[in-house]
Write an enzyme that holds these catalytic residues in place. Structure first.
Site, PDB file in Angstrom:
ATOM      1  N   ASP A  31       4.427  -0.756 -37.998  1.00 51.77           N
ATOM      2  CA  ASP A  31       4.060   0.623 -38.324  1.00 51.77           C
ATOM      3  C   ASP A  31       5.019   1.586 -37.625  1.00 51.77           C
ATOM      4  N   ALA A  80       1.755   0.689 -45.656  1.00 47.63           N
ATOM      5  CA  ALA A  80       2.518   1.830 -45.120  1.00 47.63           C
ATOM      6  C   ALA A  80       2.910   2.800 -46.227  1.00 47.63           C
ATOM      7  N   THR A  98       9.611   7.170 -47.888  1.00 47.24           N
ATOM      8  CA  THR A  98       8.780   6.026 -47.465  1.00 47.24           C
ATOM      9  C   THR A  98       8.198   5.276 -48.658  1.00 47.24           C
ATOM     10  N   THR A 132      -3.020   3.157 -55.373  1.00 44.82           N
ATOM     11  CA  THR A 132      -4.076   4.156 -55.549  1.00 44.82           C
ATOM     12  C   THR A 132      -4.433   4.368 -57.012  1.00 44.82           C
ATOM     13  N   ASP A 133      -5.644   4.870 -57.247  1.00 48.41           N
ATOM     14  CA  ASP A 133      -6.041   5.240 -58.616  1.00 48.41           C
ATOM     15  C   ASP A 133      -5.303   6.493 -59.098  1.00 48.41           C
ATOM     16  N   GLU A 134      -4.683   7.237 -58.168  1.00 46.16           N
ATOM     17  CA  GLU A 134      -4.054   8.506 -58.564  1.00 46.16           C
ATOM     18  C   GLU A 134      -2.869   8.303 -59.497  1.00 46.16           C
ATOM     19  N   TYR A 158       2.940  12.803 -54.407  1.00 46.67           N
ATOM     20  CA  TYR A 158       2.368  11.595 -53.793  1.00 46.67           C
ATOM     21  C   TYR A 158       2.113  10.531 -54.850  1.00 46.67           C
ATOM     22  N   LYS A 162       3.834   6.808 -55.484  1.00 42.66           N
ATOM     23  CA  LYS A 162       3.086   5.546 -55.483  1.00 42.66           C
ATOM     24  C   LYS A 162       3.272   4.832 -56.827  1.00 42.66           C
ATOM     25  N   LYS A 197      -8.088  14.767 -44.368  1.00 43.27           N
ATOM     26  CA  LYS A 197      -8.677  14.394 -45.652  1.00 43.27           C
ATOM     27  C   LYS A 197     -10.105  14.934 -45.715  1.00 43.27           C
ATOM     28  N   ARG A 222     -14.478  12.659 -57.414  1.00 40.34           N
ATOM     29  CA  ARG A 222     -13.809  11.513 -56.797  1.00 40.34           C
ATOM     30  C   ARG A 222     -14.781  10.341 -56.787  1.00 40.34           C
ATOM     31  N   ASP A 288      -7.196  26.831 -54.982  1.00 41.20           N
ATOM     32  CA  ASP A 288      -7.140  25.422 -55.396  1.00 41.20           C
ATOM     33  C   ASP A 288      -5.799  24.777 -55.036  1.00 41.20           C
ATOM     34  N   ARG A 289      -5.830  23.451 -55.017  1.00 40.99           N
ATOM     35  CA  ARG A 289      -4.610  22.645 -54.845  1.00 40.99           C
ATOM     36  C   ARG A 289      -3.807  22.725 -56.146  1.00 40.99           C
ATOM     37  N   GLY A 291      -1.912  21.636 -59.346  1.00 45.73           N
ATOM     38  CA  GLY A 291      -1.920  20.369 -60.096  1.00 45.73           C
ATOM     39  C   GLY A 291      -3.104  19.472 -59.756  1.00 45.73           C
TER      40      GLY A 291
HETATM   41  P1  NAD Z   1      -2.566   6.727 -43.603  1.00 47.77           P
HETATM   42  O1  NAD Z   1      -1.718   7.918 -43.889  1.00 47.77           O
HETATM   43  O2  NAD Z   1      -3.810   6.890 -42.817  1.00 47.77           O
HETATM   44  O3  NAD Z   1      -1.697   5.594 -42.883  1.00 47.77           O
HETATM   45  C1  NAD Z   1      -0.391   5.288 -43.250  1.00 47.77           C
HETATM   46  C2  NAD Z   1       0.212   4.435 -42.155  1.00 47.77           C
HETATM   47  O4  NAD Z   1       1.560   4.085 -42.564  1.00 47.77           O
HETATM   48  C3  NAD Z   1       0.340   5.153 -40.815  1.00 47.77           C
HETATM   49  O5  NAD Z   1      -0.067   4.303 -39.760  1.00 47.77           O
HETATM   50  C4  NAD Z   1       1.830   5.471 -40.706  1.00 47.77           C
HETATM   51  O6  NAD Z   1       2.287   5.537 -39.362  1.00 47.77           O
HETATM   52  C5  NAD Z   1       2.443   4.320 -41.476  1.00 47.77           C
HETATM   53  N1  NAD Z   1       3.769   4.648 -42.025  1.00 47.77           N
HETATM   54  C6  NAD Z   1       4.116   5.767 -42.711  1.00 47.77           C
HETATM   55  N2  NAD Z   1       5.412   5.723 -43.035  1.00 47.77           N
HETATM   56  C7  NAD Z   1       5.901   4.532 -42.576  1.00 47.77           C
HETATM   57  C8  NAD Z   1       7.167   3.902 -42.625  1.00 47.77           C
HETATM   58  N3  NAD Z   1       8.212   4.489 -43.203  1.00 47.77           N
HETATM   59  N4  NAD Z   1       7.303   2.681 -42.063  1.00 47.77           N
HETATM   60  C9  NAD Z   1       6.243   2.065 -41.451  1.00 47.77           C
HETATM   61  N5  NAD Z   1       5.025   2.634 -41.356  1.00 47.77           N
HETATM   62  C10 NAD Z   1       4.857   3.849 -41.918  1.00 47.77           C
HETATM   63  O7  NAD Z   1      -2.878   6.098 -45.041  1.00 47.77           O
HETATM   64  P2  NAD Z   1      -4.187   5.354 -45.558  1.00 47.77           P
HETATM   65  O8  NAD Z   1      -5.152   6.351 -46.049  1.00 47.77           O
HETATM   66  O9  NAD Z   1      -4.587   4.365 -44.540  1.00 47.77           O
HETATM   67  O10 NAD Z   1      -3.577   4.606 -46.830  1.00 47.77           O
HETATM   68  C11 NAD Z   1      -2.975   3.319 -46.698  1.00 47.77           C
HETATM   69  C12 NAD Z   1      -2.470   2.877 -48.057  1.00 47.77           C
HETATM   70  O11 NAD Z   1      -3.555   2.844 -48.994  1.00 47.77           O
HETATM   71  C13 NAD Z   1      -1.430   3.819 -48.662  1.00 47.77           C
HETATM   72  O12 NAD Z   1      -0.462   3.034 -49.308  1.00 47.77           O
HETATM   73  C14 NAD Z   1      -2.229   4.651 -49.673  1.00 47.77           C
HETATM   74  O13 NAD Z   1      -1.403   5.068 -50.729  1.00 47.77           O
HETATM   75  C15 NAD Z   1      -3.253   3.653 -50.128  1.00 47.77           C
HETATM   76  N6  NAD Z   1      -4.543   4.200 -50.570  1.00 47.77           N
HETATM   77  C16 NAD Z   1      -5.219   5.089 -49.795  1.00 47.77           C
HETATM   78  C17 NAD Z   1      -6.476   5.551 -50.220  1.00 47.77           C
HETATM   79  C18 NAD Z   1      -7.290   6.510 -49.388  1.00 47.77           C
HETATM   80  O14 NAD Z   1      -8.334   6.989 -49.856  1.00 47.77           O
HETATM   81  N7  NAD Z   1      -6.901   6.824 -48.154  1.00 47.77           N
HETATM   82  C19 NAD Z   1      -7.000   5.107 -51.433  1.00 47.77           C
HETATM   83  C20 NAD Z   1      -6.252   4.205 -52.203  1.00 47.77           C
HETATM   84  C21 NAD Z   1      -5.039   3.751 -51.759  1.00 47.77           C
HETATM   85  O1  DAU Z   2      -7.850   8.513 -54.952  1.00 47.73           O
HETATM   86  C1  DAU Z   2      -7.248   7.846 -53.904  1.00 47.73           C
HETATM   87  C2  DAU Z   2      -6.543   8.837 -53.018  1.00 47.73           C
HETATM   88  O2  DAU Z   2      -7.556   9.502 -52.273  1.00 47.73           O
HETATM   89  C3  DAU Z   2      -5.533   8.198 -52.082  1.00 47.73           C
HETATM   90  O3  DAU Z   2      -4.507   7.616 -52.849  1.00 47.73           O
HETATM   91  C4  DAU Z   2      -4.952   9.231 -51.118  1.00 47.73           C
HETATM   92  O4  DAU Z   2      -4.096   8.590 -50.185  1.00 47.73           O
HETATM   93  C5  DAU Z   2      -6.087   9.890 -50.376  1.00 47.73           C
HETATM   94  O5  DAU Z   2      -5.601  10.912 -49.544  1.00 47.73           O
HETATM   95  C6  DAU Z   2      -7.104  10.481 -51.370  1.00 47.73           C
HETATM   96  O6  DAU Z   2      -6.521  11.583 -52.106  1.00 47.73           O
HETATM   97  P1  DAU Z   2      -7.332  12.906 -52.443  1.00 47.73           P
HETATM   98  O7  DAU Z   2      -6.390  14.007 -52.722  1.00 47.73           O
HETATM   99  O8  DAU Z   2      -8.383  12.653 -53.473  1.00 47.73           O
HETATM  100  O9  DAU Z   2      -8.101  13.097 -51.025  1.00 47.73           O
HETATM  101  P2  DAU Z   2      -8.409  14.372 -50.117  1.00 47.73           P
HETATM  102  O10 DAU Z   2      -9.356  13.926 -49.068  1.00 47.73           O
HETATM  103  O11 DAU Z   2      -7.175  15.092 -49.704  1.00 47.73           O
HETATM  104  O12 DAU Z   2      -9.206  15.311 -51.117  1.00 47.73           O
HETATM  105  C7  DAU Z   2     -10.412  14.868 -51.748  1.00 47.73           C
HETATM  106  C8  DAU Z   2     -10.872  15.976 -52.672  1.00 47.73           C
HETATM  107  O13 DAU Z   2     -11.295  17.094 -51.872  1.00 47.73           O
HETATM  108  C9  DAU Z   2      -9.775  16.502 -53.574  1.00 47.73           C
HETATM  109  O14 DAU Z   2     -10.330  16.837 -54.828  1.00 47.73           O
HETATM  110  C10 DAU Z   2      -9.293  17.771 -52.863  1.00 47.73           C
HETATM  111  C11 DAU Z   2     -10.541  18.269 -52.188  1.00 47.73           C
HETATM  112  N1  DAU Z   2     -10.337  19.015 -50.905  1.00 47.73           N
HETATM  113  C12 DAU Z   2      -9.546  18.443 -49.949  1.00 47.73           C
HETATM  114  C13 DAU Z   2      -9.317  19.105 -48.746  1.00 47.73           C
HETATM  115  C14 DAU Z   2      -8.408  18.499 -47.703  1.00 47.73           C
HETATM  116  C15 DAU Z   2     -10.984  20.221 -50.690  1.00 47.73           C
HETATM  117  O15 DAU Z   2     -11.743  20.705 -51.562  1.00 47.73           O
HETATM  118  N2  DAU Z   2     -10.767  20.871 -49.497  1.00 47.73           N
HETATM  119  C16 DAU Z   2      -9.948  20.369 -48.526  1.00 47.73           C
HETATM  120  O16 DAU Z   2      -9.769  21.041 -47.478  1.00 47.73           O
END
Ligand code: NAD
Ligand code: DAU
Length: 354
Positions: A31, A80, A98, A132-134, A158, A162, A197, A222, A288-289, A291
């Site tokens: 990492d 990662a 990355t 991811t589903d995104e 993002y 992916k 998040k 979601r 809003d965010r 897109g």
């Molecule tokens: P996160 O951002 O919490 O963790 C990412 C980790 O990767 C960190 O520890 C970071 O230090 C490491 N990293 C980043 N760039 C790197 C590099 N160049 N080399 C080595 N390490 C590096 O992410 P997460 O939420 O744990 O997501 C993990 C994986 O799952 C990602 O691939 C993400 O796309 C996928 N994913 C996340 C979600 C979600 O809801 N969080 C859902 C579906 C898929």
């Molecule tokens: O669907 C899987 C994805 O889920 C992963 O691939 C991503 O790594 C992970 O970050 C997550 O993406 P989202 O954009 O869905 O997650 P986030 O928690 O950023 O936002 C969830 C929802 O909440 C989204 O519709 C945006 C909204 N939101 C988010 C933040 C940070 C708000 O309304 N207010 C906020 O401040």
């Protein structure tokens, strides 16, 4: 042993902890420790010889190859990534580096290592790519959930990065025969979730007496999955997934953001009541965010049918565990909120007037 990338992040650290709780097979955890990587998540493994941590970047192909050759893992589980949509909007460069270049570099190192293995080890080797589903884009209210055959239509830097990484993984299977597996999962929540998040942000802002920012009208949907269920799905796919296949992972827990935030507020009202009023009073609608995808929903029947996986947690049970974890681990939250976190909050929310 297995080689895990990104094992100090949210899902990666949950996976490493789960893995070592269930098996004595070692983990090499590789990492970069970006802002999202946190060795405190792995504190309970201190002194555990089954866990080797190496700080490094997946873009360092030679460094990764040397580690693979030295430790001879039977599998790579690739977490990662840069993972936050809002950060990808404000600065997409790191996501390209990355998620695309880094995955390419890792695939090249894996291919070189795997090609030189004896036939039996070559056949047993796996490269599991966590995605991811995104990548499927957005759904209308009456559309069927995303299946493994839904066309890719990513809408943020993002999700586009992916999607590109998924395509690279697919191509390494078809072109070189690398034994790959890909999982596409919906939104996770649970312990060690970085508070940029939605779910951990709402819990920590609520407890801190700060506004609870809802993007747009809060009706974006979601499909929430408890992180432990995602880890279990990855273990199943790694053990028995069909080579070159992709598996969707989801919780059958579709929920509008505003409803998820109401649930959190109501839970906190019970567990940590305010002196007066409800945490709901802190809800603030903000710009809003760009897109912003309206709805995600996952059809996880392939994973159920082929590998017998089902989520163990409902949203209610998983979120109860999660809220309790944050209440019990305020020191962890305060630690990650120090330093660069404050700067991010300022940058993301400064132009989102109500
Ligand atoms: P996160 O951002 O919490 O963790 C990412 C980790 O990767 C960190 O520890 C970071 O230090 C490491 N990293 C980043 N760039 C790197 C590099 N160049 N080399 C080595 N390490 C590096 O992410 P997460 O939420 O744990 O997501 C993990 C994986 O799952 C990602 O691939 C993400 O796309 C996928 N994913 C996340 C979600 C979600 O809801 N969080 C859902 C579906 C898929
Ligand atoms: O669907 C899987 C994805 O889920 C992963 O691939 C991503 O790594 C992970 O970050 C997550 O993406 P989202 O954009 O869905 O997650 P986030 O928690 O950023 O936002 C969830 C929802 O909440 C989204 O519709 C945006 C909204 N939101 C988010 C933040 C940070 C708000 O309304 N207010 C906020 O401040």
């Amino acid at each position: 042993m297995i080689f895990v990338t990104g094992g100090a992040g949210f899902i990666g650290s949950n996976f490493v902890l789960d893995w070592l709780a269930q098996s004595d097979e070692g983990v090499l955890n590789y990492d970069k420790l970006t802002y999202a990587g946190n060795l405190n998540n792995l504190k309970s493994l201190q002194g555990d010889a089954r866990h080797i941590f190496v700080r490094g970047d997946i873009c360092d192909q030679a460094g990764v190859l040397a580690l693979l050759q030295q430790h001879q893992p039977r599998a790579i589980v690739h977490f990662a990534a840069e993972s936050h949509v809002d950060r990808s909007i404000l600065g997409p460069g790191e996501f390209i580096q990355t998620n695309i270049n880094g995955t390419f570099s890792l695939l090249e190192a894996a291919r070189a290592y795997w090609s030189a293995l004896p036939d039996d080890e070559k056949a047993a080797f796996r490269f599991l790519h966590v995605s991811t589903d995104e990548v499927y884009g957005t759904l209308g209210p009456d559309d069927a959930p995303f299946s493994e055959t839904t066309p890719y239509a990513p809408n943020s830097p993002y999700s586009a990065s992916k999607a590109a990484s998924d395509h690279l993984v697919r191509s390494y299977h078809h072109t070189y025969g690398l034994p790959t597996l890909t999982t596409n999962c919906s939104n996770n929540y649970g312990p060690y979730h970085f508070p940029e998040k939605l779910i951990p942000l709402i819990i920590s802002n609520a407890l801190g007496g700060k506004p609870l920012p809802i993007y747009g009208d809060g009706q974006q949907v979601r499909d929430w999955l408890y992180v432990g269920d995602h880890c279990a799905a990855i273990r199943r796919v790694l053990a028995e997934g069909r080579l070159g296949e992709t598996y969707n992972v989801g919780g059958w827990n579709e929920m509008a953001n505003l409803d998820a935030v109401h649930t959190l507020c109501d839970m906190l009202d019970k567990l940590r009541p305010k002196a007066a009023g409800s945490y709901r009073d802190q809800i603030t609608f903000v710009k809003d965010r760009p897109g912003h995808d309206r709805r995600y929903a996952i059809d996880a029947r392939k994973l159920e049918r082929e590998l017998g996986w089902k989520p163990a947690e409902t949203f209610q049970s998983g979120i109860a565990k999660t809220v309790q974890w944050y209440l019990d681990n305020q020191a962890w939250v305060q630690d990650v909120q120090s330093g660069a976190y404050a700067k991010w909050v300022e940058t993301n929310y400064q132009n989102r007037e109500a």
